[in-house]
Write a protein that holds these residues in place. Sequence first.
Motif, PDB file in Angstrom:
ATOM      1  N   LEU A  80      -8.213  -3.626  -4.522  1.00 23.01           N
ATOM      2  CA  LEU A  80      -6.934  -2.934  -4.383  1.00 23.01           C
ATOM      3  C   LEU A  80      -5.986  -3.339  -5.504  1.00 23.01           C
ATOM      4  O   LEU A  80      -6.013  -4.464  -5.984  1.00 23.01           O
ATOM      5  CB  LEU A  80      -6.286  -3.262  -3.036  1.00 23.01           C
TER       6      LEU A  80
ATOM      7  N   TYR B 187     -11.685  -1.675   5.208  1.00 24.67           N
ATOM      8  CA  TYR B 187     -10.541  -2.362   4.604  1.00 24.67           C
ATOM      9  C   TYR B 187     -10.053  -3.582   5.389  1.00 24.67           C
ATOM     10  O   TYR B 187      -9.288  -4.386   4.859  1.00 24.67           O
ATOM     11  CB  TYR B 187      -9.371  -1.390   4.441  1.00 24.67           C
TER      12      TYR B 187
ATOM     13  N   SER C  21      -8.197  -2.751  -9.837  1.00 20.27           N
ATOM     14  CA  SER C  21      -9.237  -1.759  -9.504  1.00 20.27           C
ATOM     15  C   SER C  21      -9.748  -1.034 -10.744  1.00 20.27           C
ATOM     16  O   SER C  21     -10.825  -0.442 -10.723  1.00 20.27           O
ATOM     17  CB  SER C  21      -8.709  -0.751  -8.486  1.00 20.27           C
TER      18      SER C  21
ATOM     19  N   ILE D  41       0.837  -1.206   0.000  1.00 19.89           N
ATOM     20  CA  ILE D  41       0.000   0.000   0.000  1.00 19.89           C
ATOM     21  C   ILE D  41       0.869   1.253   0.000  1.00 19.89           C
ATOM     22  O   ILE D  41       0.645   2.188  -0.774  1.00 19.89           O
ATOM     23  CB  ILE D  41      -0.958  -0.009   1.214  1.00 19.89           C
TER      24      ILE D  41
ATOM     25  N   LEU E 154      -4.012   5.051   2.830  1.00 19.41           N
ATOM     26  CA  LEU E 154      -5.180   4.586   2.093  1.00 19.41           C
ATOM     27  C   LEU E 154      -6.339   5.567   2.259  1.00 19.41           C
ATOM     28  O   LEU E 154      -7.141   5.761   1.350  1.00 19.41           O
ATOM     29  CB  LEU E 154      -5.578   3.198   2.596  1.00 19.41           C
TER      30      LEU E 154
END
Length: 536
Positions: free
Chosen positions: A311, A519, A315, A159, A531
Amino acid sequence: MEEEMMQQLRSKATELLLREEWDESIQAYSHFISLCLDQISKKTLQNPDPNHLSNLNKSLCLALSNRAEARSHLRNFAEALRDCEQALEIESAHFKTLLCQGKILLSLNRYGMALDCFKLALLDPQSGSNSESINGYLEKCKKLEFSSRTGAFDLSDWILNGFRGKSPEIAEYIGVVEIKKSHIGVGRGLFATKNVDCGTLLLVTKAIATDRGIMPNSKDEDLGGNTQLVMWKNLIGKVVESSTKCHRTHQLIRSLSNGEEEDTLEVPDVGLFRPEAEESGFLNENLDMGRILKILDVNSLVEDTVSSKVLGKNSGYHGVGLWLLPSFINHACNPNARRLHVGDYMMVHASRDIKAGEEITLAYFDVLSPLSNRREMATTWGFDCCCKRCKFEEGIMGKPEMREFEIGIDRGLEVGGMVYRLEEGMRRLNARGKEKGYLRASFWGVYSETFESEKSMRRWGRRIPAIEVVVDSVAEAVGSDERVLKVVKKGLKRNCSGSGGGGGMVEMERTMKLGRGVYGKVMKKQAMRTLLEFQV
């Protein structure tokens, strides 16, 4: 003469394997294996030379190992494993076979069994030049086995790196869940066996098959429909291929609902869906194409929906797939779970706190909607929702307090005033606890518009509940939702800018908890803030 022909056949099979012509190499190795077995049988009956018989067995062992490798490249894992088992019966510590078997088991998410193969392979003298590679497989197996056993996952680095590179390696995991008869409708459902906190992972599973495509921006419905039809056909083909290659997969797919006689369906043990479940427990039955199509129609899922988040690189695509255990999760208008999609894996987590014995549910459609809208959407899906929320709202929507509120909506009254009317109506109806959350969720659009309007808040702010009160009650009643999180984020940013950059710890923690509900607990705080588009 036979030996010369076998030598030529073995050379041809090896050449095809090196050229990655998998089907042709399998055919050649199968022919060689058949001849080899015939030779061994003859030599055994004729009191053979022990050395010659030993050489034939070594050749057979290597041929089985190479055929297993070719079959694994075609993802025919069941047949490949059978080849490995036969080769290891001849030579129990055959290095190449152990390596091949370990890779296949790892592909099937059988981490412990794969780990044992790589450990044995490392003991072989041949492992010297391959020790670095084997140690890499060992570490990978250990990491995935730990995640599979504990449910501990961390997507933080991926991420924080902006989802660049390959998707992280994820293990399959089945948490504190079991399959039982559903409490909210016909058929079966998935249930929590212990109390679960918001954000806790319930299960992680890899799709049997997926297909993805880019939906056209054009408003041409036929074009969009054709794209979806192509994806649907591709998905069917992939599911049929997986079922044909593995009778375990076929049996597990057959255990899913096809939309008929739901109450008579057997309740399977959740353990059957663990990757390490024994193949021998599954019958080999003929493929029923009609049933497969019905099962896919009932159980296939679109990746990006109101109750899920995709994710990474996927996406940007419209994706559809079949995931086995999540197919037992029913809809409720007071859902308690959400989906996170990473590559072909689905991670299902609690979107609010769940009590032991409570059925795990997802939102199949938008539950931040009034009862009438939800009824229409449920009809489109082919069922009537009988959850607690729907029953409560059905019992009060005809009362004067609610009719007065609905008349106000029809007349287009100012949103702040509508929130005030609804709150007053709930007070007169003596609505309590989650009942307030249900109604606030039903008319979330009115609340969010009010909280985002400075004009409405100046006029009504002191006469209606604070944003945090409403948000907490909605999240407790129907779980975390991105739209609720969006309103909270805007409020936090306003507070941060108004206080010179410093935000309240309570507001930040509320936002983080909502984030975990959306999430899941699969990342550290820094990654969650990234995020959520916060500056760390």
